[in-house]
Design a protein around this motif. Structure first.
Motif, mmCIF file in Angstrom:
data_model
loop_
_atom_site.group_PDB
_atom_site.id
_atom_site.type_symbol
_atom_site.label_atom_id
_atom_site.label_comp_id
_atom_site.label_asym_id
_atom_site.label_seq_id
_atom_site.Cartn_x
_atom_site.Cartn_y
_atom_site.Cartn_z
ATOM 1 N N LYS A 23 0.954 -1.300 0.011
ATOM 2 C CA LYS A 23 0.063 0.029 0.212
ATOM 3 C C LYS A 23 0.939 1.305 -0.150
ATOM 4 O O LYS A 23 0.716 2.144 -0.671
ATOM 5 C CB LYS A 23 -0.887 0.023 1.303
ATOM 6 N N GLU A 24 1.966 1.104 0.564
ATOM 7 C CA GLU A 24 3.001 2.273 0.842
ATOM 8 C C GLU A 24 3.373 2.724 -0.567
ATOM 9 O O GLU A 24 3.669 3.888 -0.910
ATOM 10 C CB GLU A 24 3.880 2.109 1.880
ATOM 11 N N ARG A 25 3.574 1.575 -1.237
ATOM 12 C CA ARG A 25 4.355 1.805 -2.593
ATOM 13 C C ARG A 25 3.381 2.422 -3.477
ATOM 14 O O ARG A 25 3.561 3.267 -4.220
ATOM 15 C CB ARG A 25 4.798 0.487 -2.785
ATOM 16 N N LEU A 26 2.138 2.149 -3.250
ATOM 17 C CA LEU A 26 0.861 2.819 -4.155
ATOM 18 C C LEU A 26 0.752 4.207 -3.927
ATOM 19 O O LEU A 26 0.606 4.935 -4.765
ATOM 20 C CB LEU A 26 -0.316 1.997 -3.948
ATOM 21 N N TYR A 27 1.064 4.478 -2.416
ATOM 22 C CA TYR A 27 0.880 5.664 -2.047
ATOM 23 C C TYR A 27 2.066 6.723 -2.703
ATOM 24 O O TYR A 27 1.661 7.733 -3.336
ATOM 25 C CB TYR A 27 0.966 6.149 -0.716
ATOM 26 N N LYS A 28 3.195 6.043 -2.586
ATOM 27 C CA LYS A 28 4.379 6.791 -3.428
ATOM 28 C C LYS A 28 4.331 6.976 -4.965
ATOM 29 O O LYS A 28 4.437 7.941 -5.446
ATOM 30 C CB LYS A 28 5.430 6.022 -2.943
ATOM 31 N N ILE A 29 3.594 5.854 -5.455
ATOM 32 C CA ILE A 29 3.427 6.135 -7.144
ATOM 33 C C ILE A 29 2.378 7.069 -7.528
ATOM 34 O O ILE A 29 2.484 7.914 -8.174
ATOM 35 C CB ILE A 29 2.798 4.614 -7.681
ATOM 36 N N SER A 144 -10.460 6.827 -10.588
ATOM 37 C CA SER A 144 -9.462 5.642 -10.489
ATOM 38 C C SER A 144 -10.146 4.408 -10.209
ATOM 39 O O SER A 144 -11.388 4.827 -9.534
ATOM 40 C CB SER A 144 -8.389 5.895 -9.465
ATOM 41 N N PRO A 145 -9.845 3.066 -10.747
ATOM 42 C CA PRO A 145 -10.780 1.910 -10.390
ATOM 43 C C PRO A 145 -10.255 1.596 -8.950
ATOM 44 O O PRO A 145 -9.529 2.395 -8.279
ATOM 45 C CB PRO A 145 -10.083 1.136 -11.301
ATOM 46 N N GLN A 146 -10.944 0.651 -8.374
ATOM 47 C CA GLN A 146 -10.745 0.098 -7.118
ATOM 48 C C GLN A 146 -9.267 -0.527 -6.971
ATOM 49 O O GLN A 146 -9.120 -1.272 -7.555
ATOM 50 C CB GLN A 146 -11.723 -0.879 -6.624
ATOM 51 N N THR A 147 -8.523 -0.039 -5.999
ATOM 52 C CA THR A 147 -7.368 -0.514 -5.887
ATOM 53 C C THR A 147 -7.053 -0.900 -4.265
ATOM 54 O O THR A 147 -7.786 -0.298 -3.662
ATOM 55 C CB THR A 147 -6.233 0.625 -6.352
ATOM 56 N N PRO A 148 -5.874 -1.454 -3.958
ATOM 57 C CA PRO A 148 -5.924 -1.818 -2.502
ATOM 58 C C PRO A 148 -5.590 -0.434 -1.810
ATOM 59 O O PRO A 148 -5.646 -0.481 -0.382
ATOM 60 C CB PRO A 148 -4.122 -2.498 -2.547
ATOM 61 N N ALA A 149 -5.207 0.613 -2.400
ATOM 62 C CA ALA A 149 -5.147 1.906 -1.694
ATOM 63 C C ALA A 149 -6.572 2.982 -1.829
ATOM 64 O O ALA A 149 -6.940 3.706 -1.264
ATOM 65 C CB ALA A 149 -3.981 2.875 -2.263
ATOM 66 N N PHE A 150 -7.456 2.478 -2.904
ATOM 67 C CA PHE A 150 -8.520 3.339 -3.127
ATOM 68 C C PHE A 150 -9.748 2.466 -3.132
ATOM 69 O O PHE A 150 -9.763 1.636 -4.059
ATOM 70 C CB PHE A 150 -8.294 4.111 -4.510
ATOM 71 N N ASP A 151 -10.674 3.031 -2.450
ATOM 72 C CA ASP A 151 -12.078 2.312 -2.385
ATOM 73 C C ASP A 151 -13.228 3.606 -2.440
ATOM 74 O O ASP A 151 -13.254 4.394 -1.541
ATOM 75 C CB ASP A 151 -12.386 1.638 -1.221
#
Length: 223
Positions: A23-29, A144-151
């Motif tokens: 998740k932290e990696r997704l936040y950084k991206i 954005s589509p649903q991702t582990p970081a975004f609902d």
């Protein structure tokens, strides 16, 4: 011990740590993408039409910076190339919802030629994006589509900038759209958040209940 007795497998600590790291990696991206979109809005000749739209809505430079508004290029792989240069992989970009994988296996940017609205969580992390078209094409807004970081059903646009005012005023105002939130904040109404065009969900209400018990709905008067 109880889980073993009844045959329930508990998630391992290692698994939770891996999930947190992913998740932290997704936040950084997402943060890297938001910075890139913002830089293009401010500096790219290609974004002139978008800048004129932003000015037509009366948004001050400070507001544009505060909400980190951006512009996505009309090219198919502009963001993809930029993020790959920063060390992110194609698979990570697809997982973050920033690129789309075609049947051929080729990937391309999800957001093209749009005004970009980074969506932050209450901790100020970029979890996803909303985007507005600049012509008459439909749909007008894309998320954005649903991702582990975004609902989308659990997220509130503007919550990172509104939480202090909501606590202070003991009231939260819920509107529908990104532009509604930005306009309200620019005019001094800092306790305003948006459900991002969806019906207000139980999860969104529960998130606000941690800040206040008083909710005001200021939604569009659609049939």
């Amino acid at each position: 011990l109880l889980a073993q007795r009844v045959g329930v497998t508990l998630p391992s600590r290692a698994g939770r740590d891996e999930e947190k790291e992913a998740k932290e990696r997704l936040y950084k991206i997402n943060e890297a993408a938001a910075q890139y979109f913002h830089h293009r809005l401010l500096n790219s000749p290609e974004a002139e039409k978008t800048r004129k739209y932003v000015q037509s809505r009366g948004f001050a430079d400070q507001t544009v910076a505060e909400f980190q508004l951006g512009y996505s290029s009309d090219k198919w792989d502009d963001l993809k190339k930029h993020l790959q240069e920063q060390g992110y992989t194609e698979a990570e970009l697809v997982k973050a919802g920033l690129t789309v994988e075609a049947e051929s296996g080729r990937t391309y940017d999800r957001f093209r030629n749009k005004l970009m609205f980074p969506i932050f969580d209450i901790k100020g992390r970029v979890i996803g994006f909303g985007a507005r078209v600049l012509d008459d094409s439909l749909p007008k807004y894309v998320n954005s589509p649903q991702t582990p970081a975004f609902d989308k059903s659990r997220s509130l646009y503007g919550i990172n900038l509104a939480d202090a005012a909501i606590r202070q005023q003991d009231t939260a105002v819920i509107v529908e759209g990104y532009v509604d939130v930005i306009t309200a904040h620019q005019n001094g109404f800092k306790n305003v958040v948006a459900s991002m065009g969806t019906s207000v969900t139980e999860a969104q209400v529960n998130a606000l209940k941690r800040l206040t018990r008083n909710l005001v709905l200021a939604l569009d008067a659609d049939a």
